[in-house]
Structure formats: C-alpha cells, structure tokens
Motif scaffolding. Structure first.
Motif, short mmCIF file in Angstrom:
data_model
loop_
_atom_site.label_atom_id
_atom_site.label_comp_id
_atom_site.label_asym_id
_atom_site.label_seq_id
_atom_site.Cartn_x
_atom_site.Cartn_y
_atom_site.Cartn_z
N PRO A 37 -1.36 -13.70 -2.29
CA PRO A 37 -0.31 -12.68 -2.28
C PRO A 37 -0.11 -12.12 -0.88
O PRO A 37 -1.06 -11.82 -0.17
CB PRO A 37 -0.82 -11.63 -3.25
CG PRO A 37 -2.27 -11.87 -3.37
CD PRO A 37 -2.50 -13.32 -3.10
N ALA A 38 1.12 -12.02 -0.49
CA ALA A 38 1.47 -11.49 0.83
C ALA A 38 2.05 -10.10 0.67
O ALA A 38 2.74 -9.79 -0.30
CB ALA A 38 2.48 -12.41 1.52
N ARG A 39 1.77 -9.27 1.63
CA ARG A 39 2.29 -7.90 1.59
C ARG A 39 3.70 -7.92 2.15
O ARG A 39 3.92 -8.26 3.31
CB ARG A 39 1.39 -6.99 2.39
CG ARG A 39 1.76 -5.55 2.26
CD ARG A 39 0.73 -4.67 2.94
NE ARG A 39 0.85 -3.34 2.43
CZ ARG A 39 0.09 -2.80 1.53
NH1 ARG A 39 -0.89 -3.50 1.03
NH2 ARG A 39 0.27 -1.57 1.11
N LYS A 40 4.65 -7.56 1.33
CA LYS A 40 6.04 -7.53 1.76
C LYS A 40 6.53 -6.10 1.79
O LYS A 40 6.18 -5.29 0.93
CB LYS A 40 6.92 -8.34 0.80
CG LYS A 40 6.70 -9.82 0.88
CD LYS A 40 7.71 -10.54 0.02
CE LYS A 40 7.59 -12.03 0.16
NZ LYS A 40 8.56 -12.72 -0.68
N GLU A 41 7.35 -5.83 2.75
CA GLU A 41 7.96 -4.51 2.84
C GLU A 41 9.10 -4.43 1.82
O GLU A 41 9.85 -5.39 1.65
CB GLU A 41 8.51 -4.26 4.24
CG GLU A 41 7.43 -4.17 5.30
CD GLU A 41 6.49 -3.00 5.08
OE1 GLU A 41 6.95 -1.94 4.62
OE2 GLU A 41 5.29 -3.16 5.33
N PRO A 42 9.23 -3.34 1.13
CA PRO A 42 10.32 -3.23 0.16
C PRO A 42 11.68 -3.21 0.87
O PRO A 42 11.86 -2.57 1.89
CB PRO A 42 10.05 -1.92 -0.56
CG PRO A 42 9.18 -1.14 0.38
CD PRO A 42 8.40 -2.15 1.17
N THR A 43 12.60 -3.94 0.32
CA THR A 43 13.94 -3.99 0.89
C THR A 43 14.85 -3.07 0.09
O THR A 43 14.78 -3.04 -1.14
CB THR A 43 14.50 -5.42 0.86
OG1 THR A 43 14.51 -5.87 -0.48
CG2 THR A 43 13.63 -6.36 1.69
N THR A 44 15.68 -2.37 0.80
CA THR A 44 16.65 -1.51 0.12
C THR A 44 18.00 -2.20 0.16
O THR A 44 18.47 -2.63 1.21
CB THR A 44 16.76 -0.14 0.81
OG1 THR A 44 17.09 -0.34 2.18
CG2 THR A 44 15.43 0.60 0.75
#
Length: 55
Positions: A37-44
């Motif tokens: 699992p990779a840490r992704k920044e939440p996209t708005t």
C-alpha cells in the motif's frame, strides 16, 4: 451419545491448531505483498453546479 465424548476430538482439535499456528501461519505471513500500500494524498475534485432548465 458418542458425539459428546471429547476423547478423540480434543486431540484432533489440538493437533490441528498446533499445525496451523506452528507450520502454516509463519509460511503465510512470510509472503511479501506484490503491491504494497502506498500513501496517497487525497485529491479534491472541483464540481460545477448543475443548471436545471426549469429553475
């Protein structure tokens, strides 16, 4: 009733849990995930309001 006699079934249960916890479980936990699992920044997402023709 013979099904209430725990004499043979208790040994089978203990042996199966021992097999699971000592042999099978370490082998399963040793596998490395192919896609860690990779840490992704939440996209708005930007949304535009819908223009209803009758309002």
């Amino acid at each position: 009733m013979p099904q209430l006699n725990p004499n043979p079934w208790f040994f089978i249960m203990v042996l199966s849990w021992f097999t699971y916890s000592m042999i099978i479980q370490p082998k399963v936990l040793a596998f490395v995930s192919t896609n860690p699992p990779a840490r992704k920044e939440p996209t708005t997402s930007t949304t535009t309001p819908w223009n209803w023709p009758w309002t």
